[in-house]
Design a protein around this motif. Structure first.
Motif, mmCIF file in Angstrom:
data_model
loop_
_atom_site.group_PDB
_atom_site.id
_atom_site.type_symbol
_atom_site.label_atom_id
_atom_site.label_comp_id
_atom_site.label_asym_id
_atom_site.label_seq_id
_atom_site.Cartn_x
_atom_site.Cartn_y
_atom_site.Cartn_z
ATOM 1 N N LYS A 64 0.834 -1.207 0.000
ATOM 2 C CA LYS A 64 0.000 0.000 0.000
ATOM 3 C C LYS A 64 0.868 1.256 0.000
ATOM 4 O O LYS A 64 0.620 2.203 -0.752
ATOM 5 N N LYS A 65 1.907 1.278 0.833
ATOM 6 C CA LYS A 65 2.803 2.433 0.896
ATOM 7 C C LYS A 65 3.526 2.648 -0.437
ATOM 8 O O LYS A 65 3.710 3.781 -0.889
ATOM 9 N N LYS A 66 3.918 1.543 -1.073
ATOM 10 C CA LYS A 66 4.610 1.643 -2.354
ATOM 11 C C LYS A 66 3.706 2.252 -3.419
ATOM 12 O O LYS A 66 4.118 3.134 -4.188
ATOM 13 N N ILE A 67 2.435 1.814 -3.453
ATOM 14 C CA ILE A 67 1.482 2.343 -4.432
ATOM 15 C C ILE A 67 1.208 3.820 -4.157
ATOM 16 O O ILE A 67 1.137 4.640 -5.082
ATOM 17 N N GLU A 68 1.046 4.177 -2.876
ATOM 18 C CA GLU A 68 0.803 5.587 -2.525
ATOM 19 C C GLU A 68 1.978 6.462 -2.938
ATOM 20 O O GLU A 68 1.805 7.580 -3.416
ATOM 21 N N LYS A 69 3.198 5.941 -2.781
ATOM 22 C CA LYS A 69 4.392 6.696 -3.175
ATOM 23 C C LYS A 69 4.413 6.919 -4.683
ATOM 24 O O LYS A 69 4.734 8.019 -5.154
#
Length: 200
Positions: A64-69
């Motif tokens: 999720k953090k990777k996609i948000e980044k």
């Protein structure tokens, strides 16, 4: 029992008249009697490992953090506009900026005169706007008053009056173009070279 003994017996059975048609159609060529299928390398299914729910949750959070980044990075670059070479100031002019600046010193009387002119212009535009707004209010008031009187006289005429005029809605007009057409102009067949920059 060896293959050498099996093949003659099989041939004898195939040539007997009382056997079915399936055996009669079998080829007597020795190379076609035996066929090997391709070896399928299969293995038993792997047993699923039971993972700790905390580990699964941590993996999902990382994804999720990777996609948000990635979304943030795309939004940041989306705001950047493509540069227009026609609107960019040449570097030569930027270098000559100080040389091209004119040092004009205005007298206090000139500055005061300009300030008074700006105030007069602002006052004039304010009065013009107020007059326009009053005129629009006056027109709307009289229009509504006329519609109210019409409604008292006839409901059918009132309904007709408030309908939009569809003849005026698809409004099209043809005005003068930037450069008027030249009569009897023979257009030359020349080569056109596209020098515009390509952006990916």
């Amino acid at each position: 029992m060896s293959f050498a003994k099996i093949i003659p017996q099989f041939k004898r059975l195939c040539l007997q008249p009382n056997l079915g048609t399936a055996l009669r159609q079998v080829s007597t060529n020795n190379s076609l009697f035996f066929k090997a299928t391709p070896c399928l390398m299969a293995e038993p299914m792997k047993k699923k490992k039971r993972l700790d729910p905390a580990v699964i949750r941590a993996r999902e959070e990382r994804k999720k953090k990777k996609i948000e980044k990635q979304i943030r990075r795309l939004e940041k670059h989306a705001r950047q506009l493509k540069p227009l070479s026609e609107c960019e100031v040449p570097l030569v002019l930027l270098d000559e900026k100080l040389e091209r600046q004119r040092n004009i010193v205005h007298t206090p009387e000139t500055l005061e005169k300009r300030a008074l002119l700006e105030k007069k212009w602002a006052n004039y535009k304010r009065i013009q706007l107020l007059n326009d707004l009053q005129m629009i209010d006056r027109v709307q008031f009289y229009q509504q008053r006329a519609l109210d009187e019409l409604k008292k006289e006839s409901e059918e005429l009132y309904q007709e009056a408030i309908q939009p005029d569809y003849h005026m809605i698809p409004f099209t007009t043809v005005g003068p173009v930037e450069t008027p057409a030249i009569e009897d102009y023979d257009v030359p067949d020349g080569e056109y070279q596209d020098v515009s920059k390509k952006w990916k």
